[in-house]
Scaffold this motif. Structure first.
Motif, PDB file in Angstrom:
ATOM      1  N   ASP A  83      -6.362   6.712   2.762  1.00  0.00           N
ATOM      2  CA  ASP A  83      -5.325   6.688   1.724  1.00  0.00           C
ATOM      3  C   ASP A  83      -3.962   7.125   2.257  1.00  0.00           C
ATOM      4  O   ASP A  83      -2.926   6.602   1.836  1.00  0.00           O
ATOM      5  N   TRP A  84      -3.957   8.106   3.166  1.00  0.00           N
ATOM      6  CA  TRP A  84      -2.673   8.584   3.677  1.00  0.00           C
ATOM      7  C   TRP A  84      -1.974   7.505   4.514  1.00  0.00           C
ATOM      8  O   TRP A  84      -0.762   7.290   4.399  1.00  0.00           O
ATOM      9  N   ASP A  86      -2.365   4.325   4.138  1.00  0.00           N
ATOM     10  CA  ASP A  86      -1.867   3.314   3.188  1.00  0.00           C
ATOM     11  C   ASP A  86      -0.581   3.777   2.509  1.00  0.00           C
ATOM     12  O   ASP A  86       0.302   2.967   2.229  1.00  0.00           O
ATOM     13  N   LEU A  87      -0.481   5.077   2.256  1.00  0.00           N
ATOM     14  CA  LEU A  87       0.763   5.624   1.710  1.00  0.00           C
ATOM     15  C   LEU A  87       1.913   5.413   2.691  1.00  0.00           C
ATOM     16  O   LEU A  87       3.015   4.993   2.304  1.00  0.00           O
ATOM     17  N   ASP A  90       2.781   1.699   2.601  1.00  0.00           N
ATOM     18  CA  ASP A  90       3.452   1.370   1.338  1.00  0.00           C
ATOM     19  C   ASP A  90       4.896   1.869   1.326  1.00  0.00           C
ATOM     20  O   ASP A  90       5.797   1.190   0.810  1.00  0.00           O
ATOM     21  N   ALA A  91       5.119   3.076   1.857  1.00  0.00           N
ATOM     22  CA  ALA A  91       6.466   3.661   1.850  1.00  0.00           C
ATOM     23  C   ALA A  91       7.426   2.818   2.697  1.00  0.00           C
ATOM     24  O   ALA A  91       8.592   2.622   2.332  1.00  0.00           O
TER      25      ALA A  91
END
Lengths: 204, 204
Positions: A83-84, A86-87, A90-91
């Motif tokens: 998840d990190w 992907d963050l 995404d950012a």
């Protein structure tokens, strides 16, 4: 039977091209439906929130270009390992989109005086500010824009680059060697190279 | 030891509030660091791409409010059951953000004549266009904005609502009963209710 993908968009790269890059990368066959501008008034009322691109997957309709790109990135395995990551991806995608938006705000301005007033802030401040930081990120990530490897953030940026360059009337990566590496890394992927060779020739 | 979360933002709801809603919903304890506007010039150079909110998680720094909201939504289990549901949720979040952006473009316009010229298109066209469609979506999704159940799209919309209402100087949900249901569904979650009771009182 393989899923049936149909992309509907104007006959340009712009917001459609990241989706075309992602499907090409993953070997997803898709119908690349490009409607003529004169047909847009007929199509617009049937589009979710009056916008394109839209993507049909097995008859189900999706909208919002970044959301669709993220979905395709998952299908073609260009996402992070957790998840990190992907963050972080995404950012970067949202940051590239901020940059695109700022360039578009200049490019599409109809009022000549307002457009002129936006020129210096864009070219002397905003573009160097964003591009220097993105270049440093690319340097620190092994020629990629996030998590040290090829992800959909790289494809998203490179797919939009022709359009951003056309709007800004300059090569955004010209002074930024690490962003050129990102570009080369994406354009040297055989499936991307093949897509670029066969895609219709458009100005942006 | 539980992860240490620290949110850094202006002393307002705006783009920070969806993150505060999500952490509150999931029972994630967080430091809600609100800096004074006079300190922003000192902080800005240290922020990724000069923007806030930023979120620190165990000392790692994240930026881009929607990307951070998506990350938190995964942690607190307010996402979809598969990639397609996540696409539907993401598309609504981006649509709400488009709406927010259009309202902000009006609100922040400094030139009185330009602001006046944007008034009628915004209030007579854009707002009804978006709100009617979102209301229909809420009707078809059991009082939610996507996939027929409570997701981070609902929290995102309702958390931004105070700010959008303040910018537009009207209650956006006033004529839209299904959007009111979305609002009530979010505000009646005990953890959200508790957050709203204890949060600092700010204009937007």
């Amino acid at each position: 039977m393989a899923p049936a993908y149909k992309l509907t968009y104007f006959p340009v790269k712009a917001l459609g091209e990241p989706l075309r890059f992602l499907m090409s990368y993953g070997g997803i066959e898709f119908e690349d439906y490009r409607f003529e501008r004169e047909n847009w008034p007929n199509l617009k009322p049937n589009m979710p929130f009056g916008q394109v691109p839209v993507l049909e997957v097995n008859g189900k309709l999706a909208h919002q270009s970044v959301a669709m790109a993220r979905y395709l990135a998952k299908q073609v395995k260009l996402v992070g390992k957790d998840d990190w990551e992907d963050l972080e991806i995404d950012a970067i995608v949202d940051t590239v989109n901020d940059l695109r938006h700022k360039i578009a705000l200049y490019h599409y301005e109809q009022d000549a005086a307002i457009k002129e007033s936006r020129k210096e802030p864009l070219f002397k401040e905003t573009l160097p500010y964003y591009l220097e930081r993105l270049d440093t990120i690319a340097k620190n990530n092994n020629g990629h824009l996030a998590v040290g490897k090829l992800t959909w953030a790289d494809l998203y940026f490179v797919a939009l680059l022709d359009t951003m360059n056309c709007y800004a009337q300059m090569d955004l990566t010209g002074n930024y060697p690490n962003l050129q590496t990102v570009k080369n890394n994406v354009l040297s992927v055989p499936a991307i190279k093949a897509w670029i060779e066969k895609r219709p020739d458009t100005e942006f």
